[in-house]
Scaffold this motif. Structure first.
Motif, short mmCIF file in Angstrom:
data_model
loop_
_atom_site.label_atom_id
_atom_site.label_comp_id
_atom_site.label_asym_id
_atom_site.label_seq_id
_atom_site.Cartn_x
_atom_site.Cartn_y
_atom_site.Cartn_z
N ALA A 158 -76.49 77.22 -40.97
CA ALA A 158 -75.75 76.21 -41.72
C ALA A 158 -76.68 75.27 -42.47
CB ALA A 158 -74.85 75.42 -40.78
N GLY A 159 -77.88 75.07 -41.96
CA GLY A 159 -78.83 74.19 -42.60
C GLY A 159 -79.37 74.71 -43.91
N PHE A 160 -79.14 76.01 -44.20
CA PHE A 160 -79.62 76.58 -45.46
C PHE A 160 -78.60 76.47 -46.59
CE2 PHE A 160 -82.48 78.81 -42.50
CZ PHE A 160 -83.68 78.65 -43.18
N ILE A 206 -76.04 70.03 -49.19
CA ILE A 206 -76.26 69.34 -47.92
C ILE A 206 -77.45 68.41 -48.08
CG2 ILE A 206 -77.75 71.17 -47.01
CD1 ILE A 206 -76.66 70.58 -44.24
N THR A 207 -77.35 67.22 -47.56
CA THR A 207 -78.43 66.26 -47.70
C THR A 207 -79.63 66.66 -46.85
OG1 THR A 207 -77.60 64.90 -45.90
CG2 THR A 207 -76.80 64.40 -48.12
N LEU A 208 -80.79 66.10 -47.20
CA LEU A 208 -82.01 66.46 -46.49
C LEU A 208 -81.93 66.10 -45.02
CD1 LEU A 208 -84.92 67.48 -46.50
CD2 LEU A 208 -85.64 65.15 -47.14
N ASP A 209 -81.39 64.91 -44.69
CA ASP A 209 -81.33 64.51 -43.28
C ASP A 209 -80.38 65.42 -42.51
OD1 ASP A 209 -79.28 62.95 -44.88
OD2 ASP A 209 -78.58 62.60 -42.83
N ALA A 210 -79.26 65.84 -43.14
CA ALA A 210 -78.33 66.74 -42.48
C ALA A 210 -78.97 68.11 -42.26
CB ALA A 210 -77.05 66.88 -43.30
N ARG A 211 -79.78 68.54 -43.23
CA ARG A 211 -80.47 69.83 -43.09
C ARG A 211 -81.46 69.79 -41.93
NH1 ARG A 211 -80.46 73.43 -47.09
NH2 ARG A 211 -80.10 71.79 -48.65
N ILE A 212 -82.21 68.68 -41.85
CA ILE A 212 -83.17 68.53 -40.74
C ILE A 212 -82.44 68.51 -39.40
CG2 ILE A 212 -84.83 66.97 -39.67
CD1 ILE A 212 -85.64 66.08 -42.49
N ALA A 213 -81.31 67.77 -39.37
CA ALA A 213 -80.54 67.70 -38.13
C ALA A 213 -80.03 69.06 -37.72
CB ALA A 213 -79.38 66.72 -38.29
N SER A 214 -79.53 69.82 -38.69
CA SER A 214 -79.02 71.15 -38.39
C SER A 214 -80.11 72.06 -37.86
CB SER A 214 -78.39 71.76 -39.65
OG SER A 214 -77.71 72.94 -39.35
N PHE A 215 -81.28 72.02 -38.49
CA PHE A 215 -82.41 72.83 -38.02
C PHE A 215 -82.85 72.41 -36.62
CE2 PHE A 215 -83.90 73.65 -42.64
CZ PHE A 215 -83.00 74.70 -42.74
N ALA A 216 -82.96 71.10 -36.39
CA ALA A 216 -83.46 70.60 -35.11
C ALA A 216 -82.48 70.92 -33.98
CB ALA A 216 -83.70 69.09 -35.19
N PHE A 217 -81.18 70.66 -34.21
CA PHE A 217 -80.19 70.98 -33.19
C PHE A 217 -80.18 72.49 -32.91
CE2 PHE A 217 -77.87 66.86 -33.91
CZ PHE A 217 -77.94 66.45 -32.58
N GLY A 218 -80.28 73.28 -33.97
CA GLY A 218 -80.29 74.73 -33.79
C GLY A 218 -81.48 75.21 -32.99
N ALA A 219 -82.66 74.70 -33.34
CA ALA A 219 -83.86 75.09 -32.60
C ALA A 219 -83.77 74.67 -31.14
CB ALA A 219 -85.09 74.48 -33.26
N GLN A 253 -71.99 66.18 -35.77
CA GLN A 253 -72.24 67.43 -35.06
C GLN A 253 -73.57 68.01 -35.48
OE1 GLN A 253 -70.56 69.20 -32.70
NE2 GLN A 253 -69.21 67.47 -32.43
N THR A 254 -73.85 69.20 -35.01
CA THR A 254 -75.14 69.82 -35.27
C THR A 254 -75.22 70.45 -36.65
OG1 THR A 254 -74.42 71.88 -34.30
CG2 THR A 254 -75.42 70.28 -32.83
N ASP A 255 -74.07 70.73 -37.27
CA ASP A 255 -74.11 71.35 -38.59
C ASP A 255 -72.98 70.78 -39.46
OD1 ASP A 255 -72.18 72.47 -37.05
OD2 ASP A 255 -72.32 74.45 -38.01
N VAL A 256 -73.20 69.60 -39.99
CA VAL A 256 -72.16 68.85 -40.70
C VAL A 256 -72.04 69.38 -42.12
CG1 VAL A 256 -71.41 66.59 -41.45
CG2 VAL A 256 -72.60 66.86 -39.28
N ASP A 257 -70.76 69.59 -42.56
CA ASP A 257 -70.54 70.09 -43.91
C ASP A 257 -70.59 68.98 -44.96
OD1 ASP A 257 -68.44 72.08 -42.16
OD2 ASP A 257 -69.88 73.00 -43.54
N ALA A 296 -83.30 65.74 -29.41
CA ALA A 296 -82.87 66.96 -28.72
C ALA A 296 -83.94 68.03 -28.79
CB ALA A 296 -81.57 67.47 -29.33
N LEU A 297 -84.56 68.16 -29.97
CA LEU A 297 -85.63 69.15 -30.11
C LEU A 297 -86.84 68.78 -29.27
CD1 LEU A 297 -86.63 71.70 -31.45
CD2 LEU A 297 -87.39 70.33 -33.40
N ALA A 298 -87.16 67.47 -29.21
CA ALA A 298 -88.28 67.02 -28.38
C ALA A 298 -88.00 67.31 -26.91
CB ALA A 298 -88.53 65.53 -28.60
N LEU A 299 -86.74 67.07 -26.48
CA LEU A 299 -86.37 67.36 -25.10
C LEU A 299 -86.50 68.85 -24.80
CD1 LEU A 299 -85.17 66.44 -22.39
CD2 LEU A 299 -82.90 66.74 -23.39
N ALA A 300 -86.07 69.67 -25.75
CA ALA A 300 -86.18 71.12 -25.57
C ALA A 300 -87.64 71.55 -25.49
CB ALA A 300 -85.48 71.84 -26.71
N ALA A 301 -88.47 70.96 -26.36
CA ALA A 301 -89.90 71.29 -26.33
C ALA A 301 -90.53 70.88 -25.00
CB ALA A 301 -90.62 70.61 -27.49
N GLY A 302 -90.13 69.70 -24.51
CA GLY A 302 -90.64 69.27 -23.22
C GLY A 302 -90.22 70.19 -22.09
#
Length: 600
Positions: free
Chosen positions: A120-122, A126-139, A188-192, A210-216
């Motif tokens: 969805a981030g592609f 979609i705004t840049l911040d929404a794209r980053i959020a979508s990528f981070a939540f997805g990862a 949400q993780t992939d906002v339209d 969330a991504l930092a928590l996952a990495a940890g």
């Protein structure tokens, strides 16, 4: 499904409020009781997955146009909702669902949702911040999904906290919008559609966290996996192995935790299983560095270190303390040598005969035989056997088998410390104590591997089987045992890992067969901590009474205030008594006949 999404978007305020309240309540229950019964936790998570799908449809049906009466979810939202609902239904309706399958379902659901969020981030608009959020939540979702598959027995506990928090937050947002009378537009993780105001930045920050928590979590997982000991080539038997038991195959210098005034080697030698088949075992030999040699030998049978091959004391970071030998310095200072078997299947090819007596006794006696072939060690002829816990039972079996199996060895005494002697009583008691399920997993793994007529499916609850299997793969001295501790806490809410009394039927018969017999010809010291929560003092006393009734000579000492491990720690009142008793045995001092019971 599109029509269903539109129907969800037009739910009345009171219905949406109920859904929000249900999400809050269910999430709170999951968070507050992450160590509830694993079976019940699976049901809670299944219901939460279905509810997540419903929330996805309610909150996202109008993402493109919040004011449209016929707003419906986009294809991404529909697919995500379907994934949540299907995963939840599978968890809820499949009969006899195992923890492993729940882990697979949850893990795959997280990974699929993560992939959809990244996809969805592609999107173009979609705004840049929404794209980053979508990528981070997805990862983050993908990472958590992979961890769910890597740690199947702990998945429910970890997911419980993360997933429960997600439900609570989603429910609060939905309830708030229902009360305000507005259609839900929670982040949400992939906002339209791009959010407005502070929500735009909050969503991005939440995604990065969330991504930092996952990495940890991934880093911790890697540390736990890497902290496990690794079996090296030393333990591999050669193509040609001597037929006779007690033959030294190879040796090499060993220095880990060996005192500075001592020399050490690890050894590989031949031995015999209880059924008469040949086996290979490893061990450690330590002797004083200076002196004339002919050192009296302490044959040490170690306490529980695990069931897997990499759980050998000689592989552990602290090879002696891992098996509860805390006084090696004093052994060396007294001019004695130490011969410590790893047992069959620890270091060498398994299965390890955990709490199976003849195999353990043979391994200890053959270690003593093989060590005598290590010319640089200059061992003497007299041996005294010491053992604690698992090794306490091993010491009893060593003494019971010595006269017949290794008559050439001069066994001057046997000191059994908090032994796992009355096995039926011990195994029956294990589910009742915190951490007891870890030891139970070793018993189950060993007895099902060694005895063809013992099948775990006959006496282990289906919901606990994967947990028990995973516990048995971890050593007590490795970082990964932390996961087993969490599982033990989970099982403490539902301690019945056994579907029936393990002391009955075939398993009960096999346990009874491995109770050490009263055939010890050497003087016997049995020490027990009066505050031992693992090996119950009353059961130990009953075993001692049975020995005495059978004519076994016994010096039984009960130490007040000492629990299972504290009994053998350096400050224990047992230690000076043990050393004095050993000196008397090496000096050939006579012992009082019959049985003597005393409290310390």
């Amino acid at each position: 499904m599109v029509r269903l999404g539109g129907w969800f978007s037009r739910l009345p305020r009171w219905a949406r409020a109920i859904v929000g309240i249900l999400a809050i309540a269910l999430g709170a229950v999951i968070i507050s009781r992450p160590t509830t019964s694993l079976d019940l936790l699976a049901w809670l998570i299944g219901a939460g997955l279905v509810l997540s799908g419903a929330l996805e449809l309610i909150a996202r049906a109008e993402a493109a146009d919040p004011d449209a009466d016929d707003a419906v979810p986009s294809r991404w939202q529909l697919v995500k909702a379907i994934v949540w609902v299907v995963a939840g239904v599978l968890v809820l309706v499949l009969p006899g669902l195992t923890v492993r399958l729940v882990a697979v379902i949850v893990g795959v659901a997280l990974i699929v949702n993560g992939v959809l969020s990244i996809a969805a981030g592609f999107r173009g608009r979609i705004t840049l911040d929404a794209r980053i959020a979508s990528f981070a939540f997805g990862a983050a979702g993908i990472v958590f999904g992979v961890l769910a598959l890597v740690w199947p027995d702990i998945t429910l506990l970890i997911v419980a906290v993360v997933f429960g928090a997600r439900l609570v937050m989603a429910g609060l947002v939905e309830l708030w919008h229902a009360i305000r009378g507005r259609r839900s537009t929670r982040p949400q993780t992939d906002v339209d559609a791009p959010p407005r105001g502070w929500r735009r930045w909050a969503r991005t920050i939440a995604a990065v966290l969330a991504l930092a928590l996952a990495a940890g979590a991934a880093s911790v997982s890697g540390s736990l996996l890497q902290g496990s000991p690794v079996v090296d080539e030393f333990y591999a038997p050669p193509r040609v192995v001597p037929d006779e038991p007690g033959q030294l195959i190879r040796s090499e210098p060993f220095t880990r935790d060996v005192p500075s005034n001592a020399l050490g080697w690890r050894i590989l030698y031949t031995t015999t299983r209880g059924d008469g088949s040949a086996a290979v075992a490893s061990g450690i030999v330590v002797v004083p560095r200076d002196g004339d040699g002919a050192w009296p030998v302490i044959d040490w049978t170690h306490g529980t270190t695990g069931f897997a091959e990499n759980c050998a004391p000689s592989l552990a970071e602290h090879p002696f303390e891992s098996g509860a030998l805390f006084v090696l310095d004093q052994v060396i200072d007294n001019g004695w040598a130490l011969v410590a078997s790893d047992y069959i299947g620890l270091g060498t090819r398994g299965p390890h005969p955990y709490l199976i007596g003849p195999d353990t006794g043979h391994a200890a006696l053959d270690a003593a035989r093989a060590a005598r072939q290590l010319s640089a060690a200059r061992l003497g002829d007299v041996h005294v056997v010491w053992g604690h816990s698992q090794g306490g039972a091993g010491a009893l079996w060593t003494g019971a088998l010595a006269e017949e199996y290794a008559p050439e060895l001069d066994i001057a005494g046997v000191a059994s410390l908090a032994p796992a002697s009355d096995l039926p009583a011990l195994v029956r008691h294990l589910p009742e104590i915190t951490g007891g399920s870890v030891f139970a997993s070793y018993v189950i793994a060993a007895y099902t591997a060694i005895y063809p007529d013992v099948n775990a499916r006959d006496f282990v609850r289906p919901g606990a089987r994967v947990t028990v299997e995973q516990m048995a793969r971890r050593c007590l001295a490795e970082p990964g045992v932390f996961v087993s501790v969490l599982n033990a806490l989970a099982l403490s809410r539902d301690p019945e890992i056994f579907s029936q009394d393990p002391t009955q039927g075939v398993l009960g018969e096999r346990l009874a067969q491995n109770v050490p017999p009263p055939t010890i010809s050497a003087p016997l010291l049995l020490a027990q901590g009066a505050a031992d929560p693992l090996v119950i003092p009353a059961a130990q006393r009953a075993y001692a009474d049975a020995l005495c009734a059978a004519g076994q000579q016994l010096d039984y000492r009960d130490f007040a205030g000492r629990d299972h491990v504290a009994l053998v720690e350096p400050d224990s009142p047992l230690i000076p008594e043990l050393f004095q008793w050993t000196k008397d045995r090496l000096a050939g001092e006579p012992v009082e006949t019959g049985c003597v019971f005393s409290e310390r």
